[in-house]
Design a protein around this motif. Structure first.
Motif, mmCIF file in Angstrom:
data_model
loop_
_atom_site.group_PDB
_atom_site.id
_atom_site.type_symbol
_atom_site.label_atom_id
_atom_site.label_comp_id
_atom_site.label_asym_id
_atom_site.label_seq_id
_atom_site.Cartn_x
_atom_site.Cartn_y
_atom_site.Cartn_z
ATOM 1 N N ARG A 1 0.850 -1.168 0.098
ATOM 2 C CA ARG A 1 -0.002 0.067 -0.103
ATOM 3 C C ARG A 1 0.888 1.248 -0.060
ATOM 4 N NH1 ARG A 1 -3.428 -0.728 4.739
ATOM 5 N NH2 ARG A 1 -4.642 -2.348 3.354
ATOM 6 N N LYS B 1 4.221 -2.247 -8.232
ATOM 7 C CA LYS B 1 3.198 -1.037 -7.722
ATOM 8 C C LYS B 1 4.146 0.363 -8.151
ATOM 9 C CE LYS B 1 0.763 1.620 -4.211
ATOM 10 N NZ LYS B 1 -0.455 1.650 -4.721
ATOM 11 N N HIS B 2 5.397 0.129 -8.084
ATOM 12 C CA HIS B 2 6.125 1.835 -8.227
ATOM 13 C C HIS B 2 7.317 1.571 -9.129
ATOM 14 C CE1 HIS B 2 3.741 3.728 -5.121
ATOM 15 N NE2 HIS B 2 4.143 2.723 -4.200
ATOM 16 N N ASP C 1 3.357 4.299 -0.440
ATOM 17 C CA ASP C 1 3.717 5.299 -1.648
ATOM 18 C C ASP C 1 4.963 6.018 -1.432
ATOM 19 O OD1 ASP C 1 1.454 4.752 -3.436
ATOM 20 O OD2 ASP C 1 0.095 6.158 -2.255
ATOM 21 N N ASN D 1 7.310 4.876 -10.963
ATOM 22 C CA ASN D 1 6.912 6.093 -10.282
ATOM 23 C C ASN D 1 7.769 7.283 -10.556
ATOM 24 O OD1 ASN D 1 6.060 7.889 -8.251
ATOM 25 N ND2 ASN D 1 4.893 6.206 -7.251
ATOM 26 N N ASP E 1 7.972 9.789 -8.951
ATOM 27 C CA ASP E 1 8.405 10.341 -7.658
ATOM 28 C C ASP E 1 9.758 9.731 -6.827
ATOM 29 O OD1 ASP E 1 6.129 12.586 -7.370
ATOM 30 O OD2 ASP E 1 4.838 10.883 -6.339
#
Length: 441
Positions: free
Chosen positions: A354, A374-375, A356, A378, A380
């Motif tokens: 979950r 998930k990332h 970030d 990303n 960021d």
């Protein structure tokens, strides 16, 4: 309609278990000719070193006493089954070593019981409602009666781990991973709350001879408590067990959900407690690990007190599955031992499913396949350091830490099975912690 829960002080082998079972009328439910499945709690095992088992694992004393009780009631078809998690999912030697060391093989020879590693047996999908399907061990599904023998412990993800939570050890690995999902509604507590709903009748005997604070593993704090809790209603046993650990059932999300599913109150108003009074034996067991977060880092309290800076090791959540949980503490230990007094440069570690990333971090370690998927793209993340495995390989974690500028000791990860043995020092020269409870004479 009220249910009965027996609370007994453990004093004497067999007699105390028999007293607890008799007070809650269990003998009326066990009949000759039944197929009975006994589910102890062996949450962790290693063949490499002696480690503290008190409050972590169901005592062999209670397991044998229950077998004798069943035999005395004319039950001869008895299976003891467990599905412990190992770093290598195909490892069958470690569970076999646990069964032998804990005396289960002796029980097999002495009483004719069957001993199974559930990962060597078939699983069957079960619809638990609301779109939840999990696969359970076939032996427990097709038994006439389940005897659930959890250790009494507080748990860092579920507040307490008692009868219902212990049943998680009867589902397959994909189902366990499904329980640790990123959904904020159908989350771990939601899944656990339904584990008992489609199983045969369950007799729960909570083994609180030893209890555990901040479980479920050997790094928790162990106590000699001498408590047994028994009921033919698993939710009632768990609600009383939670009170004995210092929590109202409404403070335990999976118990509150289970009560709501069954139209039950959570204030124990429909439970008749017999034997000892709860208030005479209750003792608060902390379940959580404290973390400190400020501009210089985010770490467990002991690491923050050590002065470590520049690492933002985000606090675990309920999406961190058992495999990654076992590596989480090891990784933190490696960081702690690698600290030489000079702050690292805004390094973030993300776990579970979950979390970030925080913009502005210099380096981000994505620990485990779920975080990586998930990332991996990303924007960021400034410098991404991936540990992709499921479960992650310890050697890959070492490489990731080295890439991040943390000089972790590879030997620590190469000898991962030795780490739990370090906690034994806490219990040396303390006579109340007796190894004999985990042997069959």
């Amino acid at each position: 309609m009220s249910s009965t829960v027996a609370v007994v002080r453990y004093k004497t082998p067999f007699e105390s278990v028999n007293q607890a079972a008799t007070l809650c009328s269990f003998p009326e439910h066990a009949k000759a000719g039944m197929r009975v499945f006994i589910k102890p709690n062996i949450v962790f095992w290693t063949t490499a070193a002696a480690f503290p088992k008190w409050g972590v694992i169901t005592t062999s004393r209670v397991v044998e006493d229950v077998v004798v009780l069943l035999k005395d009631l004319g039950v001869n078809d008895i299976t003891i089954g467990e599905g412990m998690v190992t770093q290598n999912p195909k490892d069958v030697e470690t569970p076999a070593h646990a069964f032998k060391t804990l005396g289960y093989k002796t029980l097999q020879q002495r009483y004719g019981v069957k001993i199974i590693n559930i990962f060597q047996r078939p699983f069957e999908p079960v619809d638990l409602g609301d779109g939840v399907k999990l696969s359970f061990n076939t032996d427990i599904l097709h038994s006439d009666l389940v005897v659930d023998l959890p250790a009494m412990k507080a748990h860092n993800q579920t507040v307490v781990s008692l009868g219902i939570k212990n049943l998680k050890g009867t589902i397959d690995i994909p189902s366990r991973k499904r329980c640790h999902n990123a959904d904020t509604v159908k989350n771990l507590d939601f899944m656990i709350s339904r584990l008992a709903d489609r199983l045969p009748p369950i007799f729960t005997l909570i083994d609180g001879i030893y209890t555990l604070e901040r479980g479920p593993g050997p790094d928790g704090s162990m106590r000699r408590s001498n408590i047994l809790v028994a009921s033919t209603d698993i939710l009632s046993a768990d609600m009383v067990g939670a009170k004995l650990l210092g929590y109202d059932p409404q403070q335990v999300p999976h118990l509150a959900l289970a009560a709501a599913n069954r139209g039950r109150p959570v204030d124990l108003s429909d439970i008749r407690v017999v034997g000892e009074r709860i208030e005479d034996l209750a003792s608060r067991h902390g379940y959580d690990f404290a973390y400190i977060s400020d501009a210089s880092g985010e770490l467990p309290l002991p690491l923050a007190k050590q002065g470590i800076k520049g690492v933002f090791y985000r606090k675990y959540d309920d999406t961190l599955c058992t495999y990654c949980s076992q590596l989480n503490g090891l990784t933190l230990t490696a960081i702690r031992l690698a600290w030489k007094g000079q702050a690292w440069d805004r390094l973030e570690v993300l776990t579970g499913k979950r979390m970030d990333p925080t913009p502005g971090m210099q380096k981000t370690i994505l620990l485990g396949k779920c975080m990586y998927q998930k990332h991996k793209n990303n924007p960021d993340i400034n410098e991404l350091i991936a540990v992709k495995g499921c479960p992650p390989r310890p050697s890959d974690i070492v490489k990731a830490l080295h890439q991040a500028g943390i000089d972790a000791d590879p030997e620590l990860f190469a000898n991962i099975d030795q780490l739990p043995g370090f906690f034994m020092a806490r219990y040396q020269n303390r006579p109340e912690f007796e190894e004999r409870f985990f042997k069959v004479a």
